[in-house]
Design a protein around this motif. Sequence first.
Motif, short mmCIF file in Angstrom:
data_model
loop_
_atom_site.label_atom_id
_atom_site.label_comp_id
_atom_site.label_asym_id
_atom_site.label_seq_id
_atom_site.Cartn_x
_atom_site.Cartn_y
_atom_site.Cartn_z
N LEU A 65 9.59 3.06 7.37
CA LEU A 65 8.20 3.08 6.90
C LEU A 65 7.48 1.81 7.34
O LEU A 65 8.04 0.71 7.24
CB LEU A 65 8.13 3.18 5.37
N ASP A 66 6.25 1.96 7.79
CA ASP A 66 5.39 0.82 8.07
C ASP A 66 4.62 0.49 6.80
O ASP A 66 3.61 1.12 6.49
CB ASP A 66 4.43 1.15 9.22
N LEU A 67 5.10 -0.48 6.04
CA LEU A 67 4.49 -0.79 4.75
C LEU A 67 3.14 -1.48 4.89
O LEU A 67 2.43 -1.66 3.88
CB LEU A 67 5.44 -1.66 3.93
N LYS A 68 2.76 -1.86 6.11
CA LYS A 68 1.43 -2.44 6.33
C LYS A 68 0.36 -1.36 6.51
O LYS A 68 -0.83 -1.66 6.51
CB LYS A 68 1.46 -3.35 7.54
N SER A 69 0.81 -0.12 6.67
CA SER A 69 -0.13 0.99 6.84
C SER A 69 -0.33 1.71 5.52
O SER A 69 0.55 1.70 4.64
CB SER A 69 0.38 1.98 7.89
N GLU A 70 -1.48 2.34 5.35
CA GLU A 70 -1.75 3.08 4.13
C GLU A 70 -0.78 4.25 3.97
O GLU A 70 -0.31 4.54 2.87
CB GLU A 70 -3.20 3.58 4.13
N ALA A 71 -0.47 4.92 5.08
CA ALA A 71 0.45 6.06 5.01
C ALA A 71 1.85 5.61 4.60
O ALA A 71 2.50 6.25 3.75
CB ALA A 71 0.49 6.78 6.35
N GLY A 72 2.31 4.53 5.19
CA GLY A 72 3.64 4.02 4.86
C GLY A 72 3.71 3.54 3.42
O GLY A 72 4.71 3.79 2.72
N ARG A 73 2.65 2.87 2.98
CA ARG A 73 2.62 2.40 1.59
C ARG A 73 2.62 3.57 0.63
O ARG A 73 3.31 3.55 -0.40
CB ARG A 73 1.40 1.52 1.39
N ALA A 74 1.87 4.63 0.93
CA ALA A 74 1.81 5.81 0.06
C ALA A 74 3.19 6.47 -0.02
O ALA A 74 3.61 6.92 -1.11
CB ALA A 74 0.77 6.79 0.59
N GLN A 75 3.89 6.54 1.10
CA GLN A 75 5.22 7.14 1.08
C GLN A 75 6.19 6.28 0.27
O GLN A 75 7.06 6.81 -0.45
CB GLN A 75 5.74 7.32 2.51
N PHE A 76 6.05 4.97 0.38
CA PHE A 76 6.92 4.10 -0.40
C PHE A 76 6.69 4.30 -1.90
O PHE A 76 7.64 4.37 -2.68
CB PHE A 76 6.70 2.64 -0.02
N LEU A 77 5.42 4.40 -2.30
CA LEU A 77 5.11 4.62 -3.71
C LEU A 77 5.67 5.95 -4.19
O LEU A 77 6.10 6.08 -5.34
CB LEU A 77 3.61 4.55 -3.94
N GLU A 78 5.69 6.93 -3.32
CA GLU A 78 6.30 8.22 -3.66
C GLU A 78 7.79 8.04 -3.92
O GLU A 78 8.35 8.63 -4.86
CB GLU A 78 6.07 9.21 -2.52
N LEU A 79 8.44 7.23 -3.11
CA LEU A 79 9.85 6.92 -3.34
C LEU A 79 10.04 6.17 -4.65
O LEU A 79 10.99 6.43 -5.40
CB LEU A 79 10.41 6.08 -2.19
N PRO A 359 13.19 12.54 6.81
CA PRO A 359 12.70 13.91 6.59
C PRO A 359 13.34 14.58 5.39
O PRO A 359 12.66 15.20 4.56
CB PRO A 359 13.04 14.61 7.91
N ALA A 360 14.66 14.46 5.26
CA ALA A 360 15.36 15.13 4.16
C ALA A 360 14.96 14.54 2.82
O ALA A 360 14.78 15.27 1.83
CB ALA A 360 16.88 15.02 4.36
N ILE A 361 14.81 13.22 2.76
CA ILE A 361 14.47 12.58 1.48
C ILE A 361 13.08 12.99 1.03
O ILE A 361 12.88 13.37 -0.14
CB ILE A 361 14.58 11.04 1.62
N PHE A 362 12.10 12.95 1.92
CA PHE A 362 10.74 13.28 1.51
C PHE A 362 10.56 14.77 1.26
O PHE A 362 9.77 15.18 0.40
CB PHE A 362 9.73 12.75 2.53
N GLU A 363 11.34 15.59 1.96
CA GLU A 363 11.30 17.02 1.67
C GLU A 363 11.85 17.29 0.27
O GLU A 363 11.28 18.09 -0.50
CB GLU A 363 12.13 17.78 2.70
N SER A 366 9.32 16.24 -2.48
CA SER A 366 8.22 17.17 -2.68
C SER A 366 8.62 18.39 -3.49
O SER A 366 7.78 19.06 -4.09
CB SER A 366 7.66 17.63 -1.32
N ALA A 367 9.94 18.63 -3.56
CA ALA A 367 10.42 19.83 -4.25
C ALA A 367 10.95 19.54 -5.64
O ALA A 367 11.11 20.46 -6.44
CB ALA A 367 11.52 20.49 -3.42
#
Length: 375
Positions: A65-79, A359-363, A366-367
């Motif tokens: 994850l690129d934690l400097k990007s908004e997308a990467g930060r959003a994914q990290f918060l999801e984790l 991919p497996a972790i974020f999939e 979401s479920a």
Amino acid sequence: MAALPLVGIRILSLAEQYPGPFATMLLADLGADVILVERPDGGDPSRRFAGLFTSLNRNKRSVALDLKSEAGRAQFLELVDSADVVIEGYRPGVMARLKLDADLLRARKPGLIYMSISSFGQTGPMAAVAGHDLSIQASAGMIKVPLGQEANANLPVLPLADISSAMFAALGVVTALFGRTRSGHGSQIDVSMFDSLVCWMTPFLVPAMNALEVRPLPPEDPGYGLFATADGRQITLSIAGEDHMWRALCDLLGLKQYSALTEQQRNHRAREIDPYLRAAIASCHFDWLCQHLETERIAFGPVCDVDQVVEDAQVKARNMVVEFDGKSKRERFIRQPLIFDGNIGTIRHSAPDLGEHGPAIFEALSAEELPDNVR
């Protein structure tokens, strides 16, 4: 086989190099789901040393994850929403600049345990100073080289600042998890490599602060040291004040003129005794000496190289080497040393490729519904 004690605990690790990976290796071996959150451009810098990275990162998964990007930060918060623990190893202030600091994450999730591992801690005049193991060992009083001999100094091989802070980090995580079962709240933990070594220096620092006698380490007993045998091998003796062992050693080696000496007497005469002891051991073959030292219950040990260690009978008897089928070959690892009710844990998989499990972790995220400890 009973479940490992940390099954069901999820840990996000942003701590690179050695301390964080060693700590999370111990936790992963005990059942925790450790997810490495790595930078996309190369991941953990220790990946450039395949042996080091593989040694410390089995049983873990990786997302990039690129934690400097908004997308990467959003994914990290999801984790984070699915996690019990976040461990970071950046310099103080970095996580705040990324807007991922303890205050923000714990406000989002009060049950979260947030750990920071750094060279000198989050506070104090050296908080912002960069320091690797050698510098921290020196700062903690562990390296003493006379002036003028710096170029010939034997620098430490084992990174004790890294390992000590890793052990305290692992202890901190399990303590905080236990505390959460009582309070329902998480914790913010500050682990300093420097503090960890200062703590380990307790037997030297406390006597110095209180004008007490310091026990010499290593002991001054002439029966404590490294010795060569007749066939070109080496052993250690580790008699540290035990008069009965000293008497048995002298009787074994024909040094009866020294056998009645007490610890204080032989410490005082160590320089006189040393050449006679070395000559007596140098006249003995290694196997004969080991056999008789063991029979007489004298503290000793062979000097081994790494190949000999992994083939050692005691290592095998304790199942310290664990083998399993890796991605492309049979792999061997050294297990963590804790045994719970006879269960030594398992190696589930080798060190992950960079981003292998993203991919497996974020999939799955979401479920799945968030666990009960997410608040």
